[in-house]
Design an enzyme around this catalytic site. Structure first.
Site, PDB file in Angstrom:
ATOM      1  N   GLU A  69      87.090 -47.787  25.125  1.00  0.00           N
ATOM      2  CA  GLU A  69      87.003 -49.222  25.402  1.00  0.00           C
ATOM      3  C   GLU A  69      86.961 -49.304  26.920  1.00  0.00           C
ATOM      4  O   GLU A  69      87.972 -49.141  27.593  1.00  0.00           O
ATOM      5  CB  GLU A  69      88.220 -49.958  24.849  1.00  0.00           C
ATOM      6  CG  GLU A  69      88.164 -51.466  25.081  1.00  0.00           C
ATOM      7  CD  GLU A  69      89.438 -52.163  24.629  1.00  0.00           C
ATOM      8  OE1 GLU A  69      89.332 -53.282  24.080  1.00  0.00           O
ATOM      9  OE2 GLU A  69      90.529 -51.612  24.833  1.00  0.00           O
ATOM     10  N   ASP A 108      92.100 -47.040  23.829  1.00  0.00           N
ATOM     11  CA  ASP A 108      92.352 -48.420  24.206  1.00  0.00           C
ATOM     12  C   ASP A 108      92.383 -48.539  25.735  1.00  0.00           C
ATOM     13  O   ASP A 108      93.045 -47.743  26.415  1.00  0.00           O
ATOM     14  CB  ASP A 108      93.691 -48.863  23.618  1.00  0.00           C
ATOM     15  CG  ASP A 108      94.058 -50.289  23.948  1.00  0.00           C
ATOM     16  OD1 ASP A 108      93.348 -51.197  23.505  1.00  0.00           O
ATOM     17  OD2 ASP A 108      95.065 -50.487  24.656  1.00  0.00           O
TER      18      ASP A 108
END
Length: 655
Positions: free
Chosen positions: A352, A315
């Site tokens: 990401e 993330d």
């Protein structure tokens, strides 16, 4: 009373046959106390052991060995005048509803190595899923809804679907407090997604079938899930959050890192007073510090080696590529160290590649795979019918060479997705023009405002059969594009059965029927489910859809790629173009494909290439019933043209 020895500076709680070694990093601290509890419900410890810095301290690490300590021992740390804290290296925490009363649990490592599947990246098909939301609905018909065990019961479904990996939203413990109040019943809303970590090792009990306060059986339950997925040829990828913690910024909570040493664990500015906030969550983890790097590597190795997972999706991974001033380093950061790690370099590493301060898709070090946000955006725009997308769309379908073709990176450096947990589901993309997030308690101000969605004539759910039909057709169009694109496809859970969140594009605090997978809904979307299965089978059968090398935009006697418009070799790349066609040759099977993508509101007649000794056969036409798709002996196309319906996609195959 425990008898104790000095111990060694090995972080965490290490359970041995004759006791437990406890150790914690605490820089420039004067007093460190180890509290031992009898029960997770106790507010006061049964024993407080004050560590002697002349005996129990090596460098910045405080340590102690408790003789006769055993697995399951409950403990906290007290550092100077800070509140009691949890051990960030603990493998389990107690299940107190009040997080400030939680204790760490000393767990013994099993060292049972689960064999990894090591499916090649180009052959990977990812299914992003939330363990609880996948089976929480009563109609999931599992024995333990919303749990690791419940998910295990649905493995046959995933195997039948054809995916090769599940990507779980965060599973290590997080603080679920949001402060939001639901508008319907005034209840406090909790964070169900898990992007608010307390520690990076302890598996959450929120998804365990055993909710006992002091139990640590969740670890066994999760390992059983991983083992069973592996038996069925499915890998496990964890969504991991190393960019921020639940402690927030100034005035935030104390769980561990703030008490251990603020400057070590967080990026600070203005004379170390103000927290940098590249995460958008109040703080930013300082992944430049050796202590933090070692903790992250240890965490990843624990999940990979001890828990048996096969890879990780990071993330806001770009934060791991920033220096202490917040500037992008990329190749000279922890990101590069991870792909050079002798162990972690063998697992799947997915990023990401953006954060609150920048967008770095394509800038990750070699050997990383990246979520391709540009792919998501252009497919949505094209399906919606937006002008000026054809050239961009073709680049994305052919593996985004303009982004990833450098440093020997391959097409499977990019993860192609149209939907994920964050945003609309695929059905909501074709059912809503606007987000509907009022139930989140933030006055509809949260969530993305630019969704590139189109409701096809009615906002939200409808009984209009014509609208439902075009929506299903658009779902098929998106799924078709996803599975014929070069790179690694990722599908969001439930998209294969028309799952809806009723227009909520930021459902992080919705643990209810609006986010639970509705398994009965699958009855009305069985055509979409079958279409998904068939597209996955097609991708697996023909190498041309999962090339290791980038496709070249040239037609060499039908042994490469041909780009076309309604006329052969005349693609329309003008601003107002809403269609494109291309031919692909699969050398392994001596098979040619002709693919038509028509986002125009009218019918288009596409000229077909001539085949030597073969004929075109209709494989897919999303405007037709599924009964006419994916047939071994489909309709032979004798004409020199193929009439393509509005808003439809077609695949012809040489036979």
């Amino acid at each position: 009373m425990y008898n104790w020895e000095a111990g060694v500076p090995k972080l965490g709680a290490t359970v041995e046959s004759n006791g437990i070694n406890f150790a914690i990093f605490a820089k420039n601290k004067k007093k460190v106390v180890l509290n031992i509890y009898k029960s997770g419900s106790d507010l006061l410890p049964k024993e407080k052991i004050v560590l002697d810095p002349s005996i129990n301290k090596t460098g910045d690490i405080w340590h102690i060995f408790l003789q006769n300590g055993s697995e399951g021992t409950l403990y906290t740390w007290k550092i100077d005048d800070y509140p009691e804290i949890l051990d960030p290296y603990a493998l389990s925490y107690t299940n107190n509803k009040n997080y400030s009363n939680r204790k760490s649990i000393a767990i013994k490592l099993s060292h049972e190595k689960e064999k990894h599947l090591e499916i090649p990246m180009q052959d990977t098909i990812i299914y992003e899923a939330h363990i609880k939301l996948f089976t929480q609905n009563f109609n999931s018909m599992v024995e333990f809804p919303g749990t690791y065990s419940g998910f295990l019961e649905k493995i046959p479904y995933l195997k039948d679907l054809g995916v090769t990996a599940v990507e779980f939203l965060p599973v290590y413990e997080w603080d679920d407090f949001t402060g939001n109040i639901g508008i319907n019943n005034g209840a406090k809303l909790k964070n169900i997604w898990g992007y608010n970590p307390i520690g990076f090792f302890a598996l959450t009990k929120k998804f365990s079938k055993n909710q006992k306060l002091d139990s640590h059986s969740e670890i066994v339950e999760f390992k059983e899930l991983v083992k069973e997925l592996h038996k069925n040829g499915i890998e496990v990828i964890l969504d991991v959050v190393y960019n921020h913690t639940a402690e927030g910024g100034k005035g935030g909570k104390f769980y561990n890192f703030k008490a251990m040493d603020l400057n070590t664990f967080y990026m600070l500015e203005n004379s170390n007073v103000q927290f940098m906030n590249y995460s958008g969550c109040g703080n930013t983890v300082n992944t430049n510090n050796k202590v933090v790097k070692d903790m992250i590597v240890s965490s990843l190795r624990y999940w990979y080696l001890e828990m048996g997972v096969d890879g990780f999706r990071f993330d806001l991974a770009s934060i791991l590529g920033r220096n202490e001033e917040g500037h992008w380093l990329g190749e000279n950061s922890l990101l590069n160290e991870l792909v050079q790690d002798p162990i972690l370099s063998h697992c799947k590493l997915i990023s990401e590649s953006w954060d609150l301060g920048g967008y770095y898709v394509g800038d990750m070090p070699a050997d990383w795979s990246e979520w391709n946000g540009k792919y998501r955006d252009v497919v949505r725009k094209f399906i919606k019918g937006e002008f000026g997308q054809v050239t961009e769309l073709l680049k994305r379908i052919f593996g985004s060479p303009d982004i990833f073709k450098r440093n020997d990176r391959t097409p499977y450096s990019n993860i192609n997705f149209i939907t994920c947990h964050d945003g609309f589901t695929m059905w909501d993309l074709v059912s809503y023009n606007n987000k509907h997030n009022l139930n989140n308690g933030e006055n509809n101000q949260d969530g993305e405002n630019h969704n590139n969605s189109y409701n096809n004539g009615a906002e939200g759910e409808t009984e209009d059969k014509t609208i439902i039909a075009i929506r299903k057709q658009q779902l098929k169009n998106m799924l078709l594009i996803l599975f014929i694109s070069q790179g690694v496809p990722m599908i969001l859970m439930g998209d294969e059965m028309g799952r809806t969140q009723l227009g909520n594009n930021n459902a992080y605090c919705q643990n209810n029927r609006s986010t639970w997978v509705d398994w009965e809904r699958g009855n009305n979307f069985s055509d979409i489910t079958e279409f998904t299965k068939n597209m996955i089978k097609l991708r697996k059968k023909y190498n041309i859809f999962r090339n290791r090398d980038y496709l070249e935009l040239e037609d060499n006697k039908n042994k490469g790629v041909g780009i076309h418009g309604v006329k052969l070799n005349c693609p329309d790349f003008s601003y107002y173009s809403l269609s494109i066609a291309f031919s692909l040759y699969d050398s392994n099977s001596d098979t040619t494909f002709y693919i038509i993508l028509n986002s125009y509101h009218g019918e288009l007649n596409f000229e077909l290439p001539k085949l030597n000794g073969k004929k075109w056969q209709l494989l897919v036409d999303t405007s037709k019933d599924d009964s006419e798709n994916f047939l071994e002996d489909g309709k032979i196309i004798s004409d020199a043209f193929y009439k393509t319906a509005p808003k439809s996609s077609v695949i012809l195959i040489s036979k």
